[in-house]
Design a protein around this motif. Structure first.
Motif, PDB file in Angstrom:
ATOM      1  N   GLY A 186      -3.279  22.738 -39.919  1.00 19.53           N
ATOM      2  CA  GLY A 186      -2.244  21.745 -40.162  1.00 19.53           C
ATOM      3  C   GLY A 186      -2.655  20.360 -39.707  1.00 19.53           C
ATOM      4  N   SER A 187      -3.288  20.264 -38.545  1.00 16.90           N
ATOM      5  CA  SER A 187      -3.725  18.964 -38.029  1.00 16.90           C
ATOM      6  C   SER A 187      -4.794  18.347 -38.921  1.00 16.90           C
ATOM      7  N   VAL A 188      -5.769  19.153 -39.327  1.00 19.44           N
ATOM      8  CA  VAL A 188      -6.846  18.643 -40.174  1.00 19.44           C
ATOM      9  C   VAL A 188      -6.315  18.205 -41.535  1.00 19.44           C
ATOM     10  N   LEU A 189      -5.473  19.034 -42.145  1.00 21.12           N
ATOM     11  CA  LEU A 189      -4.903  18.676 -43.451  1.00 21.12           C
ATOM     12  C   LEU A 189      -4.034  17.424 -43.354  1.00 21.12           C
ATOM     13  N   GLY A 190      -3.302  17.279 -42.247  1.00 14.49           N
ATOM     14  CA  GLY A 190      -2.479  16.086 -42.063  1.00 14.49           C
ATOM     15  C   GLY A 190      -3.312  14.822 -41.982  1.00 14.49           C
ATOM     16  N   LEU A 191      -4.406  14.889 -41.244  1.00 12.66           N
ATOM     17  CA  LEU A 191      -5.297  13.726 -41.149  1.00 12.66           C
ATOM     18  C   LEU A 191      -5.916  13.385 -42.500  1.00 12.66           C
ATOM     19  N   LEU A 192      -6.359  14.413 -43.224  1.00  7.44           N
ATOM     20  CA  LEU A 192      -6.944  14.178 -44.552  1.00  7.44           C
ATOM     21  C   LEU A 192      -5.914  13.583 -45.510  1.00  7.44           C
ATOM     22  N   GLN A 193      -4.681  14.079 -45.443  1.00 12.00           N
ATOM     23  CA  GLN A 193      -3.631  13.545 -46.313  1.00 12.00           C
ATOM     24  C   GLN A 193      -3.339  12.085 -45.996  1.00 12.00           C
ATOM     25  N   ALA A 194      -3.275  11.749 -44.702  1.00 11.56           N
ATOM     26  CA  ALA A 194      -3.011  10.357 -44.316  1.00 11.56           C
ATOM     27  C   ALA A 194      -4.114   9.432 -44.822  1.00 11.56           C
ATOM     28  N   ILE A 195      -5.361   9.830 -44.630  1.00 15.79           N
ATOM     29  CA  ILE A 195      -6.492   9.007 -45.089  1.00 15.79           C
ATOM     30  C   ILE A 195      -6.459   8.841 -46.602  1.00 15.79           C
ATOM     31  N   PHE A 196      -6.191   9.929 -47.311  1.00 17.63           N
ATOM     32  CA  PHE A 196      -6.178   9.889 -48.782  1.00 17.63           C
ATOM     33  C   PHE A 196      -5.077   8.975 -49.309  1.00 17.63           C
ATOM     34  N   LEU A 197      -3.854   9.120 -48.783  1.00 14.34           N
ATOM     35  CA  LEU A 197      -2.732   8.338 -49.301  1.00 14.34           C
ATOM     36  C   LEU A 197      -2.854   6.855 -48.939  1.00 14.34           C
ATOM     37  N   ILE A 198      -3.331   6.557 -47.743  1.00 16.20           N
ATOM     38  CA  ILE A 198      -3.462   5.152 -47.335  1.00 16.20           C
ATOM     39  C   ILE A 198      -4.540   4.451 -48.140  1.00 16.20           C
ATOM     40  N   SER A 199      -5.672   5.118 -48.328  1.00 21.64           N
ATOM     41  CA  SER A 199      -6.795   4.478 -49.041  1.00 21.64           C
ATOM     42  C   SER A 199      -6.571   4.394 -50.547  1.00 21.64           C
ATOM     43  N   ALA A 200      -5.766   5.308 -51.100  1.00 25.83           N
ATOM     44  CA  ALA A 200      -5.584   5.335 -52.565  1.00 25.83           C
ATOM     45  C   ALA A 200      -4.135   5.054 -52.953  1.00 25.83           C
ATOM     46  N   ALA A 201      -3.403   4.329 -52.131  1.00 21.86           N
ATOM     47  CA  ALA A 201      -1.979   4.107 -52.390  1.00 21.86           C
ATOM     48  C   ALA A 201      -1.743   3.379 -53.708  1.00 21.86           C
ATOM     49  N   LYS A 202      -2.439   2.275 -53.926  1.00 21.56           N
ATOM     50  CA  LYS A 202      -2.197   1.480 -55.128  1.00 21.56           C
ATOM     51  C   LYS A 202      -2.584   2.214 -56.411  1.00 21.56           C
ATOM     52  N   PRO A 203      -3.784   2.822 -56.506  1.00 19.09           N
ATOM     53  CA  PRO A 203      -4.110   3.584 -57.730  1.00 19.09           C
ATOM     54  C   PRO A 203      -3.141   4.733 -57.997  1.00 19.09           C
ATOM     55  N   LEU A 204      -2.709   5.414 -56.954  1.00 16.29           N
ATOM     56  CA  LEU A 204      -1.777   6.529 -57.138  1.00 16.29           C
ATOM     57  C   LEU A 204      -0.428   6.033 -57.664  1.00 16.29           C
ATOM     58  N   LEU A 205       0.033   4.897 -57.149  1.00 17.65           N
ATOM     59  CA  LEU A 205       1.298   4.339 -57.625  1.00 17.65           C
ATOM     60  C   LEU A 205       1.171   3.861 -59.066  1.00 17.65           C
ATOM     61  N   ASN A 206       0.013   3.313 -59.406  1.00 20.78           N
ATOM     62  CA  ASN A 206      -0.220   2.928 -60.808  1.00 20.78           C
ATOM     63  C   ASN A 206      -0.183   4.148 -61.715  1.00 20.78           C
ATOM     64  N   PHE A 207      -0.748   5.251 -61.241  1.00 21.27           N
ATOM     65  CA  PHE A 207      -0.735   6.491 -62.016  1.00 21.27           C
ATOM     66  C   PHE A 207       0.694   7.015 -62.175  1.00 21.27           C
ATOM     67  N   MET A 208       1.538   6.750 -61.190  1.00 25.99           N
ATOM     68  CA  MET A 208       2.931   7.186 -61.243  1.00 25.99           C
ATOM     69  C   MET A 208       3.801   6.294 -62.122  1.00 25.99           C
ATOM     70  N   GLY A 209       3.216   5.245 -62.696  1.00 23.26           N
ATOM     71  CA  GLY A 209       3.973   4.390 -63.605  1.00 23.26           C
ATOM     72  C   GLY A 209       4.386   3.070 -63.021  1.00 23.26           C
ATOM     73  N   VAL A 210       3.984   2.795 -61.767  1.00 22.91           N
ATOM     74  CA  VAL A 210       4.293   1.509 -61.148  1.00 22.91           C
ATOM     75  C   VAL A 210       3.104   0.587 -61.396  1.00 22.91           C
ATOM     76  N   GLY A 211       3.225  -0.260 -62.415  1.00 25.28           N
ATOM     77  CA  GLY A 211       2.125  -1.140 -62.795  1.00 25.28           C
ATOM     78  C   GLY A 211       1.926  -2.289 -61.828  1.00 25.28           C
ATOM     79  N   SER A 212       0.819  -3.006 -62.013  1.00 29.89           N
ATOM     80  CA  SER A 212       0.494  -4.126 -61.133  1.00 29.89           C
ATOM     81  C   SER A 212       1.511  -5.254 -61.233  1.00 29.89           C
ATOM     82  N   ASP A 213       2.180  -5.372 -62.386  1.00 34.43           N
ATOM     83  CA  ASP A 213       3.172  -6.434 -62.575  1.00 34.43           C
ATOM     84  C   ASP A 213       4.593  -5.965 -62.246  1.00 34.43           C
ATOM     85  N   SER A 214       4.751  -4.748 -61.776  1.00 30.13           N
ATOM     86  CA  SER A 214       6.079  -4.220 -61.489  1.00 30.13           C
ATOM     87  C   SER A 214       6.586  -4.749 -60.144  1.00 30.13           C
ATOM     88  N   PRO A 215       7.873  -5.110 -60.063  1.00 31.63           N
ATOM     89  CA  PRO A 215       8.421  -5.549 -58.765  1.00 31.63           C
ATOM     90  C   PRO A 215       8.486  -4.416 -57.742  1.00 31.63           C
TER      91      PRO A 215
END
Length: 408
Positions: free
Chosen positions: A187-216
């Motif tokens: 659980g500790s290892v997976l939590g650390l990996l998840q935090a690193i992944f989401l923080i480093s790839a936050a913007k691309p993931l949100l773009n993939f979810m439909g939140v474009g660069s021009d979206s408020p």
């Protein structure tokens, strides 16, 4: 006249201990839904055991969605754009988290219940052997001591034997459960990996979810997701510990910890959002703090019951977790993909549609997890019953937890 199928009337001990289902149940598996149907709501020993595990578990499972619903209410007062942004971030965070959370928790519950049952049976056998040895020692002393001295010496011998037994009873009760230590490490290892992944790839993931660069929604969504990801290690660690407590058939401790964390979240939300004017960042910070509160409470309680550090690295059961968790992982991905896809489609329709979707989703989650309490009870009892080779109880438990939701 033969008794009805599944009836306790006229059954023998050999029939109750039969590890195989009846011919009728093997040919028509749906018959398990009707096995002893008259006992659905009977508050017998099994019914009480299920209720004692299921009710606190259901309350604990619904506590977090209710707290998220309160978060939604506070964030909704900031504006629909912020509410929509938080909704996208939560959907993305939950999709990544549940891929690890549910297989880890489910496997941990089963493994801990099995190991704890085996340990309890072994401990009872050792205590019985100790008592038997003390009785034999007393008998031998009585034979060897002369008649005129036997009463005094026998009394002294009994006191010594009683001291040995009481000393045995007072031995440290902290349990050694290898699967619990393994779950905490994973659980500790997976939590650390998840935090690193989401923080480093936050913007691309949100773009993939439909939140474009021009979206408020992009800026508040990225802020919320980045800050909330800091709590990922606490989320996975606390849920791994909840799986351990469920394996012990203790769902009250996780309930108390979850309520304490959620109350902390509800108190801090308006403070950070409206007093300190942190907006969605304040909501994320409050949620992260609440998750660490839950983890600290569970860790403190768990350290009182088990040895968290295994004797050596070889006692950890990583292979066993990976083998049994893979199929559960596939099921969770399939189940959560639909919700994530729906959130992505709603985000593409704009902030208003996404905000409405977020409100409806939290209301649905708050009410849909009630039945999972029965699943927790069934999982813990089944693992314990199979460890004891009590196949009749396993069949009755499976029937009962499947029948109760259908009844309601």
């Amino acid at each position: 006249m033969e008794p009805l199928e599944g009836s306790f009337v006229g059954t023998t001990s050999s029939e109750e201990d039969d590890p195989f289902p009846s011919v009728k149940e093997r040919r028509i598996p749906i018959c398990i839904f009707f096995r002893n149907a008259r006992l659905i709501l009977k508050f017998d020993e099994l019914g009480r055991e299920i209720a004692q595990i299921a009710l606190p578990a259901a309350l604990a499972l619904t506590a977090d969605p209710i707290a998220s619903l309160v978060d939604t209410a506070f964030i909704g007062r900031i504006g629909p754009v912020e509410l929509a942004a938080v909704g996208v971030s939560i959907a993305l965070f939950n999709q990544v988290s549940r891929i690890a959370i549910f297989p880890l928790v489910s496997v941990t519950t089963s493994f801990v219940a099995e190991e704890d049952t085996i340990r309890s049976v072994s401990s009872e056998a050792q205590e019985s052997e100790c008592l038997e040895a003390c009785s034999i020692e007393n008998a031998e002393n009585k034979e060897l001591i002369p008649q005129n001295e036997s009463s005094d010496h026998l009394s002294e011998s009994i006191q010594i034997s009683s001291f040995k037994v009481s000393k045995f009873d007072q031995m440290p009760r902290r349990r050694h459960i290898p699967s619990a230590s393994s779950a905490l490490v994973i659980g500790s290892v997976l939590g650390l990996l998840q935090a690193i992944f989401l923080i480093s790839a936050a913007k691309p993931l949100l773009n993939f979810m439909g939140v474009g660069s021009d979206s408020p929604m992009l800026t508040p969504a990225q802020q919320y997701l980045t800050l909330r990801s800091l709590g990922a290690p606490a989320v996975l660690l606390s849920l791994a510990m909840q799986g351990v407590f469920r394996g012990f058939k203790d769902t009250t401790t996780p309930l108390i910890a979850t309520v304490a964390g959620d109350v902390t979240n509800i108190i801090l939300d308006p403070l950070f959002i409206f007093v300190f004017h942190l907006g969605v960042s304040g909501a994320a910070i409050a949620h992260v703090i609440s998750q660490y509160v839950i983890s600290l409470i569970l860790l403190w309680k768990l350290m009182q019951q088990i040895d968290l550090l295994p004797p050596s690295f070889k006692h950890l059961q990583f292979g066993r977790f990976l083998k049994n968790g893979f199929l559960l992982l596939m099921r969770v991905v399939a189940a959560t993909f639909c919700v994530t896809l729906a959130a992505s489609m709603a985000a593409r329709l704009g902030p208003t549609s996404m905000a409405a979707f977020q409100v409806c989703l939290q209301v649905w989650l708050a009410t849909s997890l009630l039945a999972d309490g029965l699943a927790v009870a069934g999982q813990a009892i089944l693992a314990s019953a199979f460890a004891k080779k009590d196949y009749n109880k396993a069949r009755e438990t499976a029937s009962r937890v499947l029948q109760v939701p259908d009844f309601f």
